[in-house]
Design a protein around this motif. Structure first.
Motif, short mmCIF file in Angstrom:
data_model
loop_
_atom_site.label_atom_id
_atom_site.label_comp_id
_atom_site.label_asym_id
_atom_site.label_seq_id
_atom_site.Cartn_x
_atom_site.Cartn_y
_atom_site.Cartn_z
N ALA A 221 1.53 8.37 -18.31
CA ALA A 221 1.24 6.93 -18.14
C ALA A 221 2.05 6.11 -19.14
N LYS B 199 2.73 14.37 -13.63
CA LYS B 199 1.68 15.03 -14.43
C LYS B 199 1.71 16.54 -14.21
N GLU C 142 3.45 9.67 -9.90
CA GLU C 142 2.71 9.90 -11.15
C GLU C 142 2.02 11.25 -11.13
N GLU C 143 1.43 11.63 -9.99
CA GLU C 143 0.75 12.93 -9.89
C GLU C 143 1.75 14.08 -10.03
N GLU D 26 0.83 -1.21 0.00
CA GLU D 26 0.00 0.00 0.00
C GLU D 26 0.87 1.26 0.00
N LEU E 171 3.97 5.43 -5.68
CA LEU E 171 3.93 5.46 -7.14
C LEU E 171 2.83 6.40 -7.63
N ALA E 172 1.70 6.43 -6.95
CA ALA E 172 0.63 7.36 -7.33
C ALA E 172 1.08 8.81 -7.14
N SER E 173 1.82 9.05 -6.05
CA SER E 173 2.32 10.41 -5.80
C SER E 173 3.33 10.81 -6.87
N ALA F 66 2.27 1.59 -3.48
CA ALA F 66 1.25 2.07 -4.42
C ALA F 66 0.99 3.56 -4.21
N GLY F 67 0.96 3.97 -2.94
CA GLY F 67 0.78 5.41 -2.65
C GLY F 67 1.94 6.23 -3.16
#
Length: 181
Positions: A176, A152, A148-149, A138, A144-146, A141-142
């Motif tokens: 992506a 962007k 990616e954000e 978790e 990697l999401a950060s 994943a958090g």
């Protein structure tokens, strides 16, 4: 008398006072044309050197500064992401070491107990390890999401700083695609 007036008339003007042929090629008018040419070129030079070129240089310098700042910010974010990955790897290693310590102490404490107690302790340790792996997954994943954000947001800012316009969909798709390889 008519011959006197025609003889006194300039070679570039007829007897009625109108120009004959191309006035630009009249050698008698060259000094006047050269004077206005030089005056016009001097005015254009002064306008360009005093007004236009300094403004263009200022815009180019500002643009270069913005690009440099954006590149520095992107580098800082990349360093933060690398630090976060190092912290994650360290936490993973610590969790594994802690799990191994728990396993070793549990085996030493219950070695004298029955085989049933050993099996029960092993089951508890496995559950804790699964929960730790789940929590680490978790966190990963958090992270990697950060990342990616942030990618962007950085890409959108760079595109807008360079004078382009890109929708959130286009930036998201590009990031992506880049993250997938």
């Amino acid at each position: 008398m008519a011959t006197e007036t025609t003889g006194a008339v300039s070679s570039c003007v007829d007897s009625h006072g109108s120009a004959i042929g191309m006035p630009q090629l009249c050698f008698e008018w060259f000094p006047n044309q050269i004077f206005w040419l030089v005056l016009t070129l001097v005015v254009i030079f002064l306008v360009l050197s005093r007004i236009a070129l300094p403004r263009i240089a200022a815009v180019l310098a500002e643009r270069q500064g913005t690009i440099s700042n954006d590149i520095a910010a992107a580098e800082a974010l990349r360093n933060k992401a690398a630090d976060a990955e190092d912290a994650y790897n360290k936490a993973l290693a610590d969790a594994r070491a802690e799990a191994q310590n728990i396993v070793a102490s549990a085996k030493a404490d219950i070695q004298a107990d029955l085989d049933v107690a050993i099996a029960k302790a092993d089951a508890e340790i496995s559950a804790k390890a699964a929960e730790s792996e789940k929590a680490i997954a978790e966190i990963r994943a958090g992270a990697l999401a950060s990342v990616e954000e942030v990618a962007k947001d950085t890409a959108a800012e760079i595109v807008s700083a360079l004078g382009g316009k890109a929708s959130a969909k286009v930036v998201g798709a590009a990031v992506a695609a880049r993250l997938k390889g």
